[in-house]
Design an enzyme around this catalytic site. Structure first.
Site, short mmCIF file in Angstrom:
data_model
loop_
_atom_site.label_atom_id
_atom_site.label_comp_id
_atom_site.label_asym_id
_atom_site.label_seq_id
_atom_site.Cartn_x
_atom_site.Cartn_y
_atom_site.Cartn_z
N LYS A 54 -23.04 42.31 -67.63
CA LYS A 54 -24.29 41.83 -68.24
C LYS A 54 -25.28 41.41 -67.16
O LYS A 54 -26.46 41.73 -67.21
CB LYS A 54 -23.98 40.65 -69.18
CG LYS A 54 -23.26 41.11 -70.45
CD LYS A 54 -22.63 39.97 -71.24
CE LYS A 54 -21.79 40.54 -72.38
NZ LYS A 54 -20.96 39.56 -73.08
N GLN A 98 -19.87 33.24 -72.86
CA GLN A 98 -18.85 34.30 -72.96
C GLN A 98 -17.61 33.75 -73.68
O GLN A 98 -17.06 32.72 -73.29
CB GLN A 98 -18.49 34.81 -71.56
CG GLN A 98 -17.55 35.99 -71.57
CD GLN A 98 -18.16 37.24 -72.23
OE1 GLN A 98 -19.30 37.62 -71.96
NE2 GLN A 98 -17.41 37.85 -73.13
N ASP A 121 -27.01 36.64 -78.74
CA ASP A 121 -25.80 37.25 -79.32
C ASP A 121 -25.91 37.30 -80.85
O ASP A 121 -25.14 38.01 -81.51
CB ASP A 121 -24.56 36.43 -78.95
CG ASP A 121 -23.64 37.17 -77.99
OD1 ASP A 121 -23.81 38.39 -77.83
OD2 ASP A 121 -22.74 36.51 -77.43
#
Ligand code: NAP
Length: 295
Positions: A54, A98, A121
């Site tokens: 990412k 994460q 997200d």
């Protein structure tokens, strides 16, 4: 006739080029770029590899990006304070924590602490609610990647029967919701199939578009697919090792046989997978543009 194979790797490249051009234009105009922070707790090797990917992509696209590594013994309170800091940081438009988190930290509490305006997200209940009522700022990354593959693959979604295999909160439910919106790349009639469904093949065999997110190799075989259907395989299953010592991956669809029947199909790897990171970058760009508007 064999299906057209749609490469997520190629589509991702196109979208990243578009994002980069837009970032360059916005930077020239506002002297600012999108900012993304990825927060990693501990050193889980899979998580390290995901955040590294990412960050690498964010840098390639000219974003301001921070990799915030915290030790596995960080307290929940400290992590919540860290998120609060980034919620209030004007240079940061997207916050990604994460997963998975260490057991002593309440994952729900952490995800709910991220400002919905920076929730790239799209796991926050406000983001989920906005998606359902058709007012999403961010669409969750994997479903957004699936929809983009359909659009760019030239698949007609309006009026199509979309059958989704799987009802998880990260793939099945959001993509089903997205496809039934009265919107571009959607406006479909949607059926969701799961392990409680009686005779799943009755539904999958009627699908014009079949989206499979079951997490089970060969969950969909050729006899379950209609001639000419568009088949999107979300599954990522480790089925052994390659001679080079890398994980051998397979999707949820019996690719070799289904490709002889379908009209369009995505491969694994190289299908939906590469789209997920790309859509995270798109969401960060959207968050940046949203922040410029709301100033
Ligand atoms: P999940 O949380 O395990 O959910 C799987 C869903 O599929 C469940 O709803 C389950 O039904 C249903 N299911 C399982 N076997 C089935 C069958 N034979 N027929 C019908 N339904 C079945 O999985 P997930 O998180 O959605 O992920 C699904 C797959 O996509 C995994 O392989 C995952 O690795 C992959 N994935 C890929 C990406 C990417 O970037 N490419 C991103 C996310 C996930 P029940 O609800 O009844 O148990």
């Amino acid at each position: 006739m064999a299906a057209k194979i749609i490469s997520g790797t190629e589509v991702s490249k196109q979208i990243k080029a578009e994002i980069k051009a837009e970032v360059d234009g916005l930077q020239a105009k506002y002297d600012k770029v999108p900012g993304l922070v990825t927060i990693l707790i501990g050193e889980n090797p899979a998580s390290v590899s995901y955040v590294t990917g990412k960050q690498k992509t964010a840098k390639e696209l000219g974003f301001y990006s921070i990799q915030d590594n915290q030790s596995a013994d960080i307290t929940e309170e400290q992590l919540l304070a860290l998120i609060d800091k980034y919620n209030n940081d004007d240079q940061i438009n997207g916050i990604l924590v994460q997963l998975p988190l260490p057991k002593h930290i309440n994952e729900t509490k952490v995800l709910y602490a991220i400002s919905p305006d920076k929730d790239v997200d799209a796991f926050h209940p406000v983001s989920v609610g906005r998606l359902v009522i058709g007012e999403a700022i961010f669409k969750p990354c994997t479903p957004a990647g699936i929809q983009e593959l359909l659009i760019r693959g030239g698949v007609e979604t309006a009026g199509a029967h979309v059958v989704v295999v799987g009802r998880s909160n990260i793939v099945g439910k959001p993509i089903a919701n997205m496809m039934l919106q009265k919107a571009k790349g959607a406006n479909s009639t949607v059926t969701v199939v799961h392990t409680g469904t009686k005779d799943a093949a009755k539904y999958t065999g009627d699908a014009d578009i079949l989206i499979v997110a079951a997490g089970v190799p060969n969950a969909v075989t050729a006899d379950m697919v209609k001639d000419g259907a568009a088949v999107i395989d979300v599954g990522v299953n480790r089925i052994g090792m390659t001679p080079e010592g890398k994980a051998k991956l397979a999707g949820d669809v019996d690719f070799e046989n289904v490709k002889e029947k379908a009209g369009l199909i995505t491969p694994v790897p190289g299908g939906v997978g590469p789209m997920t990171i790309t859509m995270l970058m798109k969401n960060t760009l959207e968050a940046f543009k949203y922040s410029l508007q709301s100033k």
